[in-house]
Enzyme design. Sequence first.
Site, short mmCIF file in Angstrom:
data_model
loop_
_atom_site.label_atom_id
_atom_site.label_comp_id
_atom_site.label_asym_id
_atom_site.label_seq_id
_atom_site.Cartn_x
_atom_site.Cartn_y
_atom_site.Cartn_z
N MET A 22 0.74 -0.89 -0.14
CA MET A 22 0.23 -0.09 0.07
C MET A 22 0.85 1.34 -0.35
O MET A 22 2.00 1.67 0.68
CB MET A 22 -1.62 0.52 1.37
CG MET A 22 -2.09 -1.51 1.13
SD MET A 22 -3.17 -0.84 2.41
CE MET A 22 -4.15 0.99 1.88
N LYS A 26 1.01 2.68 -6.69
CA LYS A 26 0.48 1.02 -8.03
C LYS A 26 -1.02 2.00 -9.01
O LYS A 26 -0.51 1.79 -9.77
CB LYS A 26 0.37 0.30 -7.32
CG LYS A 26 0.93 -0.69 -6.34
CD LYS A 26 0.39 -1.79 -5.96
CE LYS A 26 -0.25 -1.53 -5.29
NZ LYS A 26 -0.66 -0.75 -3.75
N THR A 27 -1.54 2.68 -8.41
CA THR A 27 -2.81 3.13 -9.44
C THR A 27 -2.27 4.05 -9.53
O THR A 27 -2.41 4.43 -10.79
CB THR A 27 -3.80 3.41 -8.46
OG1 THR A 27 -3.91 2.42 -7.86
CG2 THR A 27 -5.17 3.94 -8.71
N GLU A 93 -6.69 -2.70 -8.67
CA GLU A 93 -6.82 -3.47 -6.70
C GLU A 93 -7.59 -5.47 -7.38
O GLU A 93 -7.94 -5.44 -6.61
CB GLU A 93 -8.21 -2.92 -6.41
CG GLU A 93 -7.81 -1.62 -5.93
CD GLU A 93 -6.62 -1.55 -4.80
OE1 GLU A 93 -6.03 -2.47 -4.27
OE2 GLU A 93 -6.40 -0.23 -4.74
N GLN A 95 -6.00 -8.29 -6.23
CA GLN A 95 -6.03 -8.85 -4.93
C GLN A 95 -7.20 -9.44 -5.01
O GLN A 95 -7.80 -9.85 -4.42
CB GLN A 95 -5.31 -8.44 -4.38
CG GLN A 95 -5.58 -7.07 -3.66
CD GLN A 95 -5.55 -6.20 -3.77
OE1 GLN A 95 -4.74 -5.57 -5.38
NE2 GLN A 95 -6.19 -4.77 -3.14
N VAL A 169 -9.47 -9.03 4.45
CA VAL A 169 -9.93 -7.83 3.15
C VAL A 169 -10.52 -6.64 4.35
O VAL A 169 -11.53 -7.22 5.35
CB VAL A 169 -11.21 -8.18 2.43
CG1 VAL A 169 -11.03 -6.70 1.44
CG2 VAL A 169 -10.44 -9.15 1.20
N CYS A 184 11.24 -3.27 9.67
CA CYS A 184 10.41 -2.74 10.86
C CYS A 184 9.10 -3.47 11.22
O CYS A 184 8.45 -3.09 11.88
CB CYS A 184 10.33 -1.34 10.33
SG CYS A 184 11.27 0.00 10.47
#
Length: 189
Positions: A22, A26-27, A93, A95, A169, A184
Amino acid sequence: MFIEPSINGAQRGWIEVICGSMFSGKTEELIRRLRRAKIANLRIEIYKPAIDNRYHQTDVVSHDANSISSTIIENSQTILLYASHVDVVGIDEAQFFDPEIVSVCEKLAARGIRVIVAGLDMDYKGRPFGPMPALLAIADYITKLHAICVRCGNIASYSYRKTAQGGQVLLGETDVYEPRCRKCYYEEV
């Protein structure tokens, strides 16, 4: 942008997958590639899953507020019906789509269509997410993008969920998720 030459004048299709955590862009990259295809006078169609209505009901919208008009899809097979007279198909999206999205992408590419798919490669537990591993396996081109770790500033490949609620989700933004590097991420899971 990836341009594959035609052979004997015939258009050849292929599959590009843009993946990452995230907040990795990507978008934004999907929108950039689709806009460039549109500038080249190619016929484009963009699809997103019905579940993703975080920013807009119908538009594909990036975290930095870039947007492009799209068609909402409940079932990936529907894309085959809508994408009959296009040169480029964008899917955001991925996935969240059903496993059939893989064969849908293969069929589109076999028709000579350039297919650009964007999606999370891992869920918040660091596991492969939905049909993304299969899409990565059949892709002709793969772009893995990285965010910046909010803890240390290194490259981030993980989507850390800040809440214990929800299943695999859980739609959310910076209120629910933050990008983290491997070190992290594993310090708190």
